[in-house]
Design an enzyme around this catalytic site. Structure first.
Site, PDB file in Angstrom:
ATOM      1  N   LYS A  25      40.115  39.263  43.902  1.00  0.00           N
ATOM      2  CA  LYS A  25      39.303  39.249  42.672  1.00  0.00           C
ATOM      3  C   LYS A  25      38.174  38.237  42.826  1.00  0.00           C
ATOM      4  CE  LYS A  25      40.957  39.392  38.335  1.00  0.00           C
ATOM      5  NZ  LYS A  25      41.559  38.925  37.052  1.00  0.00           N
TER       6      LYS A  25
ATOM      7  N   ASP B 250      46.353  39.660  26.315  1.00  0.00           N
ATOM      8  CA  ASP B 250      45.588  40.876  26.605  1.00  0.00           C
ATOM      9  C   ASP B 250      46.501  41.944  27.190  1.00  0.00           C
ATOM     10  OD1 ASP B 250      43.360  42.459  26.600  1.00  0.00           O
ATOM     11  OD2 ASP B 250      42.519  41.667  28.454  1.00  0.00           O
TER      12      ASP B 250
ATOM     13  N   GLY C 226      35.555  39.933  36.314  1.00  0.00           N
ATOM     14  CA  GLY C 226      34.991  40.071  37.645  1.00  0.00           C
ATOM     15  C   GLY C 226      35.353  41.392  38.281  1.00  0.00           C
TER      16      GLY C 226
END
Length: 742
Positions: free
Chosen positions: A444, A539, A428
């Site tokens: 966010k 990640d 996003g």
């Protein structure tokens, strides 16, 4: 809304009583003639439309006086339209030969038809070249999309990778099914944001090896397209038929909508404007300001204008901004009497006001019920039931988070203004905001598209974490169409931007690199071992490491993270991560372990040592991974050839080798041979202590050499008394160094 209706009725009542003979805005009197043609788009004698598209100045057609320069010339061509059986005029931006879909002078954008590219495997195709023009591809409105199987879609400029994404297929589609490419997540297609100031690019694809029965396909599609939610349609033809939500639609198209941003260049050949436009008449009807839309080298590469508050129209032509109806003040002429008309106006207005008041009361009750249903709908749609389930099991600590309203966050972010965007990613868009109490936050806005797993996952994980080097979650908002998370604001961007865009004013020193590496390692150690349940980040990369006001590291972006039971040794999941940081063992086995984060951290550590990007382009060899290149240099004994020049100047080679050996251990292909994050953290802390001892020793020696003649006796005495200690310190340092190297 009702109050606005009442206000309009009162104005109409006064209008009926006293016809408008004159009006005054601030210190200037205007007549009714000045209200006509308020939306003048072009100079007199110039066409302002081509087909259904408005062509406002500085754009124009036919005559050079109708456009600012040849860069803004529009050519109105006729295309065959078989569905309607006649020729239809279509505007083209002549300087770059692209079809125009709309022109917006308020936001400085142009909608165009951008071609779809089919480069094939290992081939490079030249994209649209905008260099030398006042146009660039908008980073805020566009995205780069690659469609195919086992492909890495790459955008380059002068053999340097600008951006890239990877799409993977694990199973064949059944006949009759189609691929949804409206929001790509790496399966069959991928999507990533554009770099800023993009004016020229090449695109290509590289095949990647994936443990799958589906082979890499060379029949792929690469394109730059406007995001559906941000694209502005000027007429109905593009509302439904031109957007491509599925692969089947994409195969029928040769091009897709994209958005260019523009500015008036400061030095434009044959420009009909002065170097900077000003309101020569002193009415304050428009404002102009310098911009740097097309160049990152200069803070002022051009300029743009807009009409002032209370005015509307075109600020780029003389007297183009006219007073708006909402901004005028009405002056009543007392010399005229309209008693009969006044009575009719008064009674009709009173009756209307009473009726509107009753409707307002009824509408208020109905709106409350509708708002309640909408909140319940969005709460369920955004994973509220799943969140409640996890609340009941004690997974979420709600005491640390706050439930924000959409009104509160909309006000904080200026209604999610594009100028407040901090960054965009696969999950996003993040906006900067300021709450009522003055606190700066980051908001966010998730791209859920029916899949709320990543949103709930990040909320659940961050609500349990309390660590100084992990970004803090402040709250969320579920009762909106798009779920929102609110974090503490981290002011100095991310490590990737700071490391690869260094400046001499605030360079990244060896001490800073070592401290950041230690802080990130400590945060990952906390996630793996010290949290209530082990958490695998999945990640870890330099763009997900934020830097606060004191340039301390904060690990962020937990949408892809996973929690595991304490007894579990691994977790089998669909492969997810970032090209260049992805653990090869996890990529081939789909088994996520804590050592997967160790590998990704090793890549970050090599980035800090070398100052190079995780993926680079080699002319004829395609893509090159920094991790594999680093290991090759270590094996061939030429590691110092790729170490950052600033690091080589600041620190001794022995200290660099210690950190390099640690990075090499983290990058072992066999995960079992990699250290744990606890071991990595302890080693980095030991290296920091050694560095501090060496620095303290050097400072002591400098102080001794700087002593004046009057203090020579005391300096000699101090040296004599501590000589044994200094010798011991050096010995201990030399004894510890080989151990760390191993």
């Amino acid at each position: 809304m009702v109050l606005k209706f009442v206000y309009i009725i009162i104005i109409l009542m006064i209008w009926c009583m006293y016809p408008l003979t004159s009006a005054q805005y601030e210190n200037g009197t205007i007549t009714s003639a000045q209200y006509e043609n308020k939306t003048i788009a072009s100079p007199p004698g110039c066409d302002s439309k081509c087909g259904n598209v408005s062509i406002p100045f500085p754009f124009g057609m036919h005559d050079p006086k109708c456009y600012a320069s040849n860069q803004f010339e529009i050519e109105c061509r006729h295309n065959n339209n078989t569905s309607q059986g006649h020729q239809k005029p279509v505007p083209h931006l002549k300087y770059i030969n692209l079809e125009v879909m709309y022109i917006d002078i308020q936001y400085g954008t142009v909608g165009i038809k951008n071609p779809i590219f089919h480069p094939g495997c290992g081939k490079t195709v030249t994209g649209i070249n905008l260099e030398g023009s006042p146009f660039v591809y908008s980073q805020n409105y566009n995205s780069f999309v690659g469609v195919g199987c086992q492909n890495a879609a790459i955008m380059l400029s002068n053999d340097t990778i600008l951006t890239a994404c990877m799409s993977v297929c694990y199973e064949h589609l059944e006949k009759g099914n189609d691929i949804d490419i409206s929001s790509c997540r790496g399966s069959y297609c991928c999507e990533t944001s554009l770099p800023p100031y993009l004016s020229a690019y090449n695109i290509s694809t590289e095949t990647v090896e994936v443990k799958s029965n589906i082979k890499a396909e060379c029949s792929n599609y690469l394109l730059i397209r406007a995001e559906y939610s941000n694209f502005k349609y000027e007429y109905d033809e593009y509302n439904s038929s031109y957007w491509v939500p599925t692969l089947g639609d994409l195969k029928k198209q040769k091009d897709v909508p994209a958005v260019l941003e523009w500015e008036i260049p400061i030095h434009t050949p044959n420009n009909s404007f002065p170097e900077f436009r000003t309101d020569a008449y002193g009415h304050g009807s428009y404002n102009c300001s310098y911009t740097n839309v097309t160049s990152s080298l200069y803070p002022q590469s051009g300029w743009r204008c807009s009409c002032s508050d209370g005015f509307e129209g075109n600020p780029y032509i003389q007297e183009g901004c006219k007073l708006s109806l909402d901004g005028r003040k009405i002056i009543i002429d007392p010399t005229k009497s309209y008693g009969k008309v006044a009575m009719i106006g008064v009674f009709s207005s009173i009756g209307t006001i009473i009726l509107l008041f009753g409707l307002w009361r009824l509408r208020k009750v109905v709106r409350k019920k509708i708002a309640k249903k909408r909140k319940e709908k969005f709460f369920k749609q955004n994973g509220g039931l799943l969140l409640e389930q996890r609340l009941s099991t004690g997974e979420v600590n709600v005491d640390k988070t706050k439930l924000f309203s959409l009104k509160e966050l909309g006000k904080a972010t200026d209604h999610f203004n594009i100028n407040r965007i901090l960054g965009k990613g696969g999950q996003g868009t993040v906006y900067k905001g300021m709450l009522v109490d003055g606190k700066i936050v980051a908001v966010k806005k998730f791209k859920v598209n029916g899949n709320v797993e990543e949103f709930i996952n990040e909320f659940v994980i961050l609500s349990q974490i309390n660590h100084r080097n992990v970004v803090k979650l402040l709250g969320c908002c579920l009762e909106t169409e798009i779920p929102l998370l609110v974090y503490e604001f981290i002011p100095n961007g991310n490590l990737y931007e700071y490391l690869h865009g260094q400046n001499d004013e605030l360079p990244m020193t060896w001490d800073m690199r070592l401290r950041i590496a230690t802080e990130v390692a400590g945060a990952l150690f906390y996630l793996h071992s010290a949290a209530s349940q082990p958490i695998y980040h999945r990640d870890v990369k330099s763009t997900n490491i934020l830097l606060d006001e004191k340039y301390k590291a904060k690990v962020a972006d937990f949408g892809a993270s996973r929690m595991v039971s304490i007894e579990a040794t691994h977790l089998t999941t669909a492969v997810q991560g970032t090209f260049g940081y992805l653990d090869p063992e996890y990529f081939h086995t789909s088994q996520l372990t804590e050592k997967s984060d160790v590998y990704s951290f090793g890549v970050v550590l090599v980035e800090l040592l070398t100052g190079q990007k995780p993926i680079s382009s080699v002319n004829e060899q395609g893509l090159q991974s920094l991790a594999s290149y680093f290991l090759l240099c270590m094996e061939e004994n030429r590691f110092f050839d790729i170490v950052d020049a600033r690091v080589m100047q600041e620190v001794e080679k022995e200290h660099i080798i210690v950190v390099a050996n640690l990075a090499r251990r983290c990058l072992q292909l066999n995960g079992r041979k990699r250290p744990t994050m606890k071991e990595v953290t302890l080693e980095l802390e030991s290296i920091q202590k050694l560095e501090n001892q060496c620095n303290a020793q050097e400072q002591q020696e400098e102080l001794e050499l700087a002593g004046n003649e009057d203090s020579q006796f005391w300096a000699a005495y101090s040296t004599t008394s501590t000589a044994g200690q200094t010798s011991d310190s050096k010995t201990s340092t030399l004894e510890i160094m080989p151990i760390l190297i191993k």
